[in-house]
Design an enzyme around this catalytic site. Structure first.
Site, PDB file in Angstrom:
ATOM      1  N   CYS A   1       0.859  -1.174   0.000  1.00  0.00           N
ATOM      2  CA  CYS A   1       0.000   0.000   0.000  1.00  0.00           C
ATOM      3  C   CYS A   1       0.901   1.231   0.000  1.00  0.00           C
ATOM      4  O   CYS A   1       1.715   1.405   0.915  1.00  0.00           O
ATOM      5  CB  CYS A   1      -0.862  -0.043   1.266  1.00  0.00           C
TER       6      CYS A   1
ATOM      7  N   CYS B   1      -1.163   3.659  -6.472  1.00  0.00           N
ATOM      8  CA  CYS B   1      -2.009   3.025  -5.453  1.00  0.00           C
ATOM      9  C   CYS B   1      -2.235   1.605  -5.953  1.00  0.00           C
ATOM     10  O   CYS B   1      -2.548   1.399  -7.135  1.00  0.00           O
ATOM     11  CB  CYS B   1      -3.331   3.779  -5.323  1.00  0.00           C
TER      12      CYS B   1
HETATM   13  N1  DGL Z   1      -4.063   0.457  -1.935  1.00  0.00           N
HETATM   14  C1  DGL Z   1      -3.667   1.592  -1.238  1.00  0.00           C
HETATM   15  C2  DGL Z   1      -2.475   2.331  -1.778  1.00  0.00           C
HETATM   16  O1  DGL Z   1      -1.682   1.748  -2.448  1.00  0.00           O
HETATM   17  C3  DGL Z   1      -4.560   2.384  -0.425  1.00  0.00           C
HETATM   18  C4  DGL Z   1      -5.821   2.753  -0.705  1.00  0.00           C
HETATM   19  C5  DGL Z   1      -6.684   3.387   0.334  1.00  0.00           C
HETATM   20  O2  DGL Z   1      -7.063   2.686   1.238  1.00  0.00           O
HETATM   21  O3  DGL Z   1      -6.975   4.569   0.185  1.00  0.00           O
HETATM   22  O4  DGL Z   1      -2.314   3.486  -1.531  1.00  0.00           O
END
Ligand code: DGL
Length: 268
Positions: free
Chosen positions: A77, A186
């Site tokens: 993430c 993301c």
């Molecule tokens: N998948 C996440 C990232 O790479 C986060 C997304 C979220 O929960 O806002 O930032």
């Protein structure tokens, strides 16, 4: 030397299903490892929360995985990495692998045009991204594109129509013919790569950091002597899913996304 540590699982976490795109890439290189994936769905999304809040959530996610017994942690993430990777590295003795928008490869392939970095508001606001931006902005024209609400659409498995509508609006002010690359900053966005490509145009390269993260993990496990015996030998993936959210529902969705992503990966 192989010891008990080597056969422990690799912990991976994200606010939801996004990190499964990273896990899929890791499994491609290390199919013989065991994995435990935490979807912090009770607290998703991370990207519109404060940095302090996401730091607390990330430390809590790591604590849950630590209590399961892991040999390494992948923060799958970008948002959690921006908020907490330094604290996680201070707190745990095992290797902690984080993620950042893959600006370097995007600049290498697309410096002739505009490079759009799609990510959550928190990722783009934080110091980690700003340092990255300062490193490359003299080499290319970089436009950060915060996408609040997009993670929720992906999590809710909104159809292509709603996602495309969102993207059309988000890209509305950009001169599309000048875009050379879009960075998926993301991990959720890898699941809508096609919609992003359709919106940005066929000439635009779509770049994510998943393969880079997988390579970084392998190199790190190798250097720590932590690879499991037979880690690179093909075998069906061994993944345990856990969640802070609704167990039955979230775990089913996670399995479905992993299955789909592994199938797509096999075709590539
Ligand atoms: N998948 C996440 C990232 O790479 C986060 C997304 C979220 O929960 O806002 O930032």
């Amino acid at each position: 030397m192989v010891n008990n540590h080597n056969i422990l699982p690799i912990g991976v976490f994200d606010s939801g299903i996004g990190g499964i795109s990273v896990l899929t890439e890791i499994i491609k290189y290390l199919p013989g490892e065991k994995y435990i994936y935490l979807a912090d769905s009770a607290n998703a999304p991370y990207g519109t929360k404060s940095c302090q809040h996401v730091r607390e959530l990330s430390l809590n996610a790591a604590k849950i995985l630590f209590s399961e017994g892991i040999k390494a942690l992948v923060v799958a993430c970008n948002t959690a990495t921006s908020a907490a990777v330094n604290d996680l590295r201070k707190q745990y003795a095992f290797p902690v692998i984080g993620m950042e928008p893959a600006l370097k490869p995007a600049v290498e392939i697309g410096k002739s045009g505009i490079i759009v970095v799609m990510a959550t508001p928190l990722t783009l606001q934080e110091e980690k991204f700003n340092a990255l931006y300062s490193r490359y902005n003299h080499e290319a024209s970089i436009i950060p594109l915060p996408c609040p609400g997009l993670v929720e659409l992906i999590e809710s498995e909104a159809g292509t129509g709603r996602i495309s509508e969102y993207l059309k609006q988000a890209f509305g002010n950009l001169e599309k013919s000048k875009i050379s690359a879009v960075v998926l900053g993301c991990t959720h966005y890898s699941f809508i790569r096609k919609e992003i490509s359709d919106t940005a145009g066929p000439h635009v390269k779509i770049v994510d950091g998943n393969a880079g993260t997988a390579r970084h993990l392998i190199n790190t496990l190798e250097s720590y002597g932590l690879l499991a015996p037979g880690s690179k030998e093909p075998k069906p993936p061994e993944v345990k899913f856990i969640t802070t959210g609704n167990r039955n529902e979230v775990i089913q969705v996670c399995r479905r996304f992993l299955k789909k992503a592994l199938a797509v990966n096999r075709q590539m």
